[in-house]
Design a protein around this motif. Structure first.
Motif, PDB file in Angstrom:
ATOM      1  N   TRP A  36       0.848  -1.183   0.000  1.00 42.02           N
ATOM      2  CA  TRP A  36       0.000   0.000   0.000  1.00 42.02           C
ATOM      3  C   TRP A  36       0.888   1.238   0.000  1.00 42.02           C
ATOM      4  O   TRP A  36       1.828   1.325   0.791  1.00 42.02           O
ATOM      5  CB  TRP A  36      -0.910   0.017   1.223  1.00 42.02           C
ATOM      6  CG  TRP A  36      -1.998  -1.004   1.192  1.00 42.02           C
ATOM      7  CD1 TRP A  36      -2.012  -2.213   1.820  1.00 42.02           C
ATOM      8  CD2 TRP A  36      -3.239  -0.888   0.505  1.00 42.02           C
ATOM      9  NE1 TRP A  36      -3.178  -2.873   1.541  1.00 42.02           N
ATOM     10  CE2 TRP A  36      -3.960  -2.076   0.741  1.00 42.02           C
ATOM     11  CE3 TRP A  36      -3.820   0.090  -0.303  1.00 42.02           C
ATOM     12  CZ2 TRP A  36      -5.226  -2.308   0.217  1.00 42.02           C
ATOM     13  CZ3 TRP A  36      -5.087  -0.131  -0.823  1.00 42.02           C
ATOM     14  CH2 TRP A  36      -5.773  -1.319  -0.567  1.00 42.02           C
ATOM     15  N   TYR A  59       6.540  -1.692   7.400  1.00 45.39           N
ATOM     16  CA  TYR A  59       5.641  -0.571   7.670  1.00 45.39           C
ATOM     17  C   TYR A  59       6.430   0.734   7.704  1.00 45.39           C
ATOM     18  O   TYR A  59       7.562   0.775   8.185  1.00 45.39           O
ATOM     19  CB  TYR A  59       4.954  -0.736   9.022  1.00 45.39           C
ATOM     20  CG  TYR A  59       3.952  -1.852   9.100  1.00 45.39           C
ATOM     21  CD1 TYR A  59       4.316  -3.117   9.563  1.00 45.39           C
ATOM     22  CD2 TYR A  59       2.627  -1.645   8.724  1.00 45.39           C
ATOM     23  CE1 TYR A  59       3.399  -4.141   9.637  1.00 45.39           C
ATOM     24  CE2 TYR A  59       1.692  -2.665   8.807  1.00 45.39           C
ATOM     25  CZ  TYR A  59       2.089  -3.901   9.262  1.00 45.39           C
ATOM     26  OH  TYR A  59       1.168  -4.923   9.346  1.00 45.39           O
ATOM     27  N   ILE A  69      -1.241  -4.641   7.725  1.00 51.14           N
ATOM     28  CA  ILE A  69      -1.402  -5.181   6.382  1.00 51.14           C
ATOM     29  C   ILE A  69      -1.581  -6.689   6.472  1.00 51.14           C
ATOM     30  O   ILE A  69      -0.971  -7.346   7.314  1.00 51.14           O
ATOM     31  CB  ILE A  69      -0.188  -4.820   5.488  1.00 51.14           C
ATOM     32  CG1 ILE A  69      -0.453  -5.199   4.029  1.00 51.14           C
ATOM     33  CG2 ILE A  69       1.095  -5.474   5.999  1.00 51.14           C
ATOM     34  CD1 ILE A  69       0.608  -4.681   3.063  1.00 51.14           C
ATOM     35  N   LEU A  80      -5.683  -3.503   4.241  1.00 53.16           N
ATOM     36  CA  LEU A  80      -4.990  -2.583   5.132  1.00 53.16           C
ATOM     37  C   LEU A  80      -5.995  -2.120   6.177  1.00 53.16           C
ATOM     38  O   LEU A  80      -6.923  -1.372   5.866  1.00 53.16           O
ATOM     39  CB  LEU A  80      -4.419  -1.384   4.378  1.00 53.16           C
ATOM     40  CG  LEU A  80      -3.571  -0.426   5.225  1.00 53.16           C
ATOM     41  CD1 LEU A  80      -2.267  -1.104   5.657  1.00 53.16           C
ATOM     42  CD2 LEU A  80      -3.262   0.866   4.469  1.00 53.16           C
ATOM     43  N   CYS A  95      -2.770   0.535  -4.150  1.00 56.31           N
ATOM     44  CA  CYS A  95      -2.124  -0.754  -3.943  1.00 56.31           C
ATOM     45  C   CYS A  95      -1.247  -1.051  -5.154  1.00 56.31           C
ATOM     46  O   CYS A  95      -1.483  -0.579  -6.256  1.00 56.31           O
ATOM     47  CB  CYS A  95      -3.121  -1.880  -3.687  1.00 56.31           C
ATOM     48  SG  CYS A  95      -4.156  -2.346  -5.062  1.00 56.31           S
TER      49      CYS A  95
END
Length: 119
Positions: A36, A59, A69, A80, A95
């Motif tokens: 993401w 992250y 996620i 997410l 995405c």
């Protein structure tokens, strides 16, 4: 050809939650990384979180402890979960799939979904 379709964006008050989904269709390699990204007005697109097909998670520092996620490989879908949203999380969320091993990797993007967090 791989297609990605995001859903789940919207408007929420600060402190609230949203769950984004990204469904992938087409022929997808078993070796891939899904992620993401987000882009706020006037800013560069940045990685929010990623998940590889071998279970590696990554992250951004700004979302650690608030966003999670996950992926369902059987459904070729990524999620997410966003909790404790802040105004600064407002952005278009995209995405992306990095499909295949590095020597023949192809990248695909979804069309984006807007997330707006108000105070």
């Amino acid at each position: 050809q791989v297609q990605l379709v995001e859903s789940g964006g919207g408007s929420v008050q600060a402190g609230g939650s949203l769950r984004l989904s990204c469904a992938a269709s087409g022929i997808i390699s078993s070796i891939n990384t899904m992620g993401w990204y987000r882009q706020a007005p006037g800013k560069q697109r940045e990685l929010v979180a990623s998940s590889s097909s071998i279970g590696q998670l990554n992250y951004a520092d700004s979302v650690k402890g608030r966003f999670t996620i996950s992926r369902d490989n059987a459904k070729n879908t990524m999620y997410l979960q966003m909790n404790y949203l802040k105004r600064e999380d407002t952005a278009v969320y995209y995405c992306k799939i990095e499909d295949g091993p590095v020597w023949r990797r192809q990248d695909y993007w979804g069309q984006g979904t807007q997330v707006t967090v108000s105070s």
